[in-house]
Motif scaffolding. Structure first.
Motif, mmCIF file in Angstrom:
data_model
loop_
_atom_site.group_PDB
_atom_site.id
_atom_site.type_symbol
_atom_site.label_atom_id
_atom_site.label_comp_id
_atom_site.label_asym_id
_atom_site.label_seq_id
_atom_site.Cartn_x
_atom_site.Cartn_y
_atom_site.Cartn_z
ATOM 1 N N GLY A 140 -45.529 -95.219 71.015
ATOM 2 C CA GLY A 140 -45.758 -96.194 72.009
ATOM 3 C C GLY A 140 -44.810 -96.246 73.351
ATOM 4 N N TRP A 141 -45.059 -95.660 74.014
ATOM 5 C CA TRP A 141 -43.875 -96.211 75.011
ATOM 6 C C TRP A 141 -44.759 -95.314 76.402
ATOM 7 C CZ3 TRP A 141 -37.865 -97.179 74.464
ATOM 8 C CH2 TRP A 141 -38.087 -97.214 73.835
ATOM 9 N N ASP A 142 -43.835 -95.852 77.563
ATOM 10 C CA ASP A 142 -44.794 -96.276 78.795
ATOM 11 C C ASP A 142 -43.198 -95.348 79.501
ATOM 12 O OD1 ASP A 142 -46.695 -96.977 77.898
ATOM 13 O OD2 ASP A 142 -47.014 -98.760 79.567
ATOM 14 N N SER A 143 -43.953 -94.858 80.895
ATOM 15 C CA SER A 143 -42.802 -94.345 81.272
ATOM 16 C C SER A 143 -43.540 -94.367 82.848
ATOM 17 C CB SER A 143 -42.161 -93.082 81.199
ATOM 18 O OG SER A 143 -41.769 -92.062 82.128
ATOM 19 N N ASN A 144 -42.828 -94.878 83.929
ATOM 20 C CA ASN A 144 -43.414 -94.542 85.584
ATOM 21 C C ASN A 144 -43.621 -92.704 85.971
ATOM 22 O OD1 ASN A 144 -41.358 -94.206 85.953
ATOM 23 N ND2 ASN A 144 -41.197 -96.352 87.452
ATOM 24 N N VAL A 205 -37.777 -89.099 77.108
ATOM 25 C CA VAL A 205 -38.804 -89.141 78.295
ATOM 26 C C VAL A 205 -37.741 -90.415 79.349
ATOM 27 C CG1 VAL A 205 -40.461 -91.391 78.696
ATOM 28 C CG2 VAL A 205 -39.748 -89.933 76.776
ATOM 29 N N ILE A 206 -38.414 -89.799 80.563
ATOM 30 C CA ILE A 206 -37.699 -89.999 81.789
ATOM 31 C C ILE A 206 -37.762 -91.445 81.862
ATOM 32 C CG2 ILE A 206 -37.638 -89.963 84.011
ATOM 33 C CD1 ILE A 206 -37.411 -87.241 83.597
ATOM 34 N N ASN A 207 -37.226 -93.112 82.537
ATOM 35 C CA ASN A 207 -37.099 -94.020 82.595
ATOM 36 C C ASN A 207 -37.841 -94.491 81.238
ATOM 37 O OD1 ASN A 207 -36.110 -93.925 85.071
ATOM 38 N ND2 ASN A 207 -38.209 -93.305 86.129
ATOM 39 N N PRO A 208 -38.327 -94.674 80.022
ATOM 40 C CA PRO A 208 -39.108 -95.200 79.290
ATOM 41 C C PRO A 208 -39.072 -96.805 79.029
ATOM 42 C CG PRO A 208 -37.062 -94.560 78.431
ATOM 43 C CD PRO A 208 -36.990 -94.131 80.134
#
Length: 358
Positions: A140-144, A205-208
């Motif tokens: 459950g991670w997000d990244s733009n 992950v880039i920019n998590p």
């Protein structure tokens, strides 16, 4: 079935010539039948007198000329006055009734439903994967930002899978370590799998951003199938086979009978009132050379034209018809059974659920 008549009652015919009042037997032609649109049916029962229109009306005179002047090819079989005498002849018609009695037959039918079971063995076995959760997995991670090269994206899959399907695709690929899902695309869900895992605290992950819904390690439990939802304290077995047969009601009694009642019993009928006797002018055939006058609007002057050429027609001809009316005195019922076959298809399915290796 056709019942055999047991008795007949014949309605006597009435001579319509004597049924016409005497003052109607001889009428002035011009007062009774000159209107070609509404010719008088009873005016030709005896004799009549010609009216002045026979020599004054242009259209009527033209029709009289047609009748009197046949071509040479017609004169051997056609005489104008003789033909008009038959053309203006009347026909008296009446109907008599014959009454018969008999026994009517009705059919009571029954439908028997029969079932036959067919097994469909063509359905393929489906495979599902149950991931084994690991202590170091990140869920459950997000990244733009998505960097396919650095994160090892696998381009061998189609992108349109929902979250459950996307994880199964990742588990099917031995090199897959993480998957990313996005539900905000124009075509619905988008699925991407990666050969590089998220790393501790999503360091790969880039920019998590934590507490997200995009990035998942392959062993996360958020999107596992229902069959895999067992206690997380004890890992599921290496392989499990579950049976998922199609639910089919196999009737213990192969037949089910449904009866449809017969039609309501008829009432006893009686002979109806006789049809009133009538009078009509006979439709004598036209000579071939006047065939163009066979339609009403083109030949409506033929009747007054003939009445200008002769003063009486042939005596009325009689025409009778007989109708039979059946009086049913009893009824009988015959039972008939029809078979209606149904095919019930059963589809046995086996879904093998495997555990993946972390």
């Amino acid at each position: 079935m056709s019942p055999s008549p047991s008795f007949f009652v014949i309605v006597a015919l009435v001579d319509l010539v004597h049924a016409i009042p005497l003052d109607q037997k001889h009428q002035a032609r011009q007062a009774s039948i000159w209107n070609p649109l509404s010719p008088c049916a009873s005016c030709f029962r005896s004799s009549w007198t010609q009216g002045p229109e026979c020599t004054t009306n242009t259209i009527l005179q033209s029709t009289i000329s047609r009748v009197l002047n046949p071509p040479a090819s017609e004169t051997s079989t056609y005489t104008p006055t003789k033909w008009c005498t038959d053309y203006l002849r009347q026909t008296d018609w009446a109907t008599s009734y014959a009454t018969s009695s008999g026994v009517s037959t009705y059919t009571s039918w029954t439908i028997t439903h029969l079932f036959v079971t067919v097994t469909d063995l063509d359905h393929p076995t489906s495979t599902m994967f149950c991931p084994i959760p690991s202590s170091g997995m990140e869920c459950g991670w997000d990244s733009n930002t998505v960097a396919p090269i650095e994160q090892g994206e696998d381009w061998s899959i189609e992108h349109y899978y929902n979250p459950e399907e996307c994880q199964q695709v990742c588990l099917e690929h031995k090199l897959c370590r993480a998957y990313r899902i996005d539900g905000n695309t124009q075509n619905g869900w988008s699925c991407e799998i990666f050969n590089v895992g998220l790393g501790r605290n999503a360091s790969n992950v880039i920019n998590p951003t934590a507490s997200g819904s995009q990035w998942w390690d392959r062993n996360c439990l958020a999107h596992i199938p229902t069959a895999c939802r067992q206690s997380t304290r004890t890992p599921p077995p290496i392989s499990t086979t579950i049976s998922d047969p199609a639910i089919v009601t196999d009737p213990t009694d192969p037949t089910a009978t449904t009866s449809t009642p017969a039609s309501a019993r008829p009432t006893i009928t009686t002979a109806p009132t006789a049809v009133p006797r009538g009078l009509s002018k006979r439709d004598a055939p036209l000579p071939p050379y006047m065939s163009d006058l066979s339609y009403f609007w083109s030949g409506m002057y033929l009747t007054p034209a003939c009445s200008c050429l002769i003063s009486s027609a042939l005596p009325p001809a009689k025409s009778t018809s007989t109708r039979t009316v059946t009086s049913w005195t009893a009824s009988t019922t015959v039972s008939t059974t029809y078979e209606d076959w149904f095919t019930v298809t059963t589809t046995p399915r086996e879904t093998t659920v495997y555990s993946s290796i972390n």
